[in-house]
Write an enzyme that holds these catalytic residues in place. Structure first.
Site, PDB file in Angstrom:
ATOM      1  CG  ASP A   1      -3.035   5.270  -4.323  1.00  0.00           C
ATOM      2  OD1 ASP A   1      -2.396   5.264  -3.253  1.00  0.00           O
ATOM      3  OD2 ASP A   1      -2.952   6.172  -5.180  1.00  0.00           O
TER       4      ASP A   1
ATOM      5  CG  HIS B   1      -2.218   0.699   1.013  1.00  0.00           C
ATOM      6  ND1 HIS B   1      -2.516   1.412  -0.133  1.00  0.00           N
ATOM      7  CD2 HIS B   1      -3.321   0.822   1.813  1.00  0.00           C
ATOM      8  CE1 HIS B   1      -3.725   1.934  -0.029  1.00  0.00           C
ATOM      9  NE2 HIS B   1      -4.232   1.593   1.142  1.00  0.00           N
TER      10      HIS B   1
END
EC number: 2.3.1.61
Length: 398
Positions: A373, A369
């Protein structure tokens, strides 16, 4: 002049190894490129060959010792090429002497085992004379021992119900591969911000397409048509759509890769390995199936090379072959994503307002992450879903 025997490069991110076995002893004559010793890393077994003609003048690291890249493990007293006749005579003398010693001991050679192989033989109470060696010169390899174990009938012994605590537990030292797997997986969790997103795929069309052409495909290409080639192709198209999933973090920079080396996880008796299909985007379905078959075979036989395991921009793990319905795969550093496939199972789904039974598969994407995204992760899986549910798009490059 003395020439050092040096541990060679062991591949990307591999710095340590263990000396499995020396095949020469002090004073032995050797020729250039002749096998001196075997070393084992967490991934593969490698041979170290003589850098020159000469005799073994020094052995500083013995069987079972841990060594690092570039470390000196011995020396060869170099002999000029013009003196090779002396080496040949020396070898002939040694060979004759050895033959005389083995006249009444025909089984001795098969008992000369690398420490790791000897450990397997001892733990499983096997007779090395009953194991057929497939290694160089007929020597017994780990694969030979594992094959013997798998094909030997299991004898169940009856024991008394009351056992001591020692009999109820068994302590076994972790193998180098298992320790490395444990460390890398923990490092992955500690370093990356791992998030997993899921989707499901209706496998009806791709199953129908495979069933329609699998016999013709195998006849033409001499390899079976599986589902992995479809998923590799779909994955590459999804990576092109979302380049960040094919990238990695390098210090303060993002390293985007404009090539597609896809790692395919393979389970072996020793543990999980991830051999890499190079430039998979340039391959046909047949090329991909052939590459997967060859790499899986080499993995099971313990014959993967450093180059087979190095690199990789993205990985695919198919837990469905073991019956997994759903999982959250762990990223293989320094990659930023891994696709998890699972078993296909008939389930009731709603199609155009009607309940139908369809062959469905859950898929999972674990991603870092820090670089990817949530929207990108979801879009990646949706792209794969769309291509697998409409496989004609893969064939038409749509």
């Amino acid at each position: 002049m003395s020439i050092k025997i040096i541990i060679p490069s062991l591949g990307e991110s591999v710095t340590e190894a263990t000396i499995a076995k020396w095949y020469k002893k002090l004073g032995d004559a050797v020729k250039t490129d002749e096998l001196l010793l075997e070393i084992e890393t967490d991934k593969v077994t490698l041979e170290v060959n003589a850098p020159c003609n000469g005799t073994i003048g020094k052995i500083s690291k013995t069987d079972g010792a841990n060594v690092t890249v570039g470390e000196e493990v011995g020396e060869i007293n170099e002999i000029a090429d013009t003196d090779t006749a002396w080496i040949n005579n020396k070898k002939q003398e040694v060979s004759q002497h050895t033959s005389e010693q083995l006249v009444d001991k025909p089984a001795m050679a098969s008992n000369i085992l690398a420490p790791s192989v000897q450990k397997l033989v001892t733990e499983n109470k096997l007779d090395p004379n009953n194991i057929k060696g497939t290694g160089r010169g007929g020597r017994i390899t780990k694969y030979d021992v594992l094959e013997t174990i798998n094909t030997t009938p299991i004898t169940i012994e009856t024991h008394a119900i009351n056992k001591t605590n020692e009999e109820r537990t068994q302590r076994v030292r972790m193998s180098r591969l298992r320790k490395t797997i444990a460390q890398r997986l923990k490092d992955s969790q500690n370093t990356a911000a791992i998030l997993t997103t899921f989707n499901e795929i209706d496998m009806s069309k791709v199953i129908a397409l495979r069933n329609q052409y699998k016999e013709e495909f195998e006849k033409k290409h001499t390899v079976k048509l599986g589902f992995m080639s479809f998923f590799v192709k779909a994955t590459i198209e999804a990576l092109k759509l979302i380049p960040s999933i094919n990238a990695e973090i390098d210090g303060d920079d993002l390293l985007y890769k404009n090539y597609y080396d896809i790692g395919v996880a393979v389970g072996t008796e020793q543990g999980l390995v991830v051999p890499v299909i190079r430039d998979a985007d340039k391959m046909s379905f047949a090329d991909i199936e052939q590459a997967i078959g060859n790499l899986a075979k080499k993995a099971r036989e313990g014959k993967l090379s450093i180059s087979d395991l190095s690199g990789g921009t993205f990985s695919i793990s198919n837990g469905g072959v073991y019956g997994s319905l759903l999982s959250t795969p762990i990223i293989n550093p320094p990659q930023s994503g891994i696709l998890g496939l699972h078993k296909t199972e008939e389930r009731a789904v709603v199609i155009d307002g009607k309940i139908e039974i369809r062959p469905m598969m859950y898929i999972a994407l674990s991603y870092d992450h820090r670089i990817i995204d949530g929207k990108e992760g979801v879009s990646f899986l949706v792209k794969i879903k769309n291509l697998i549910e409409n496989p004609e798009k893969l064939l038409l490059n749509l």
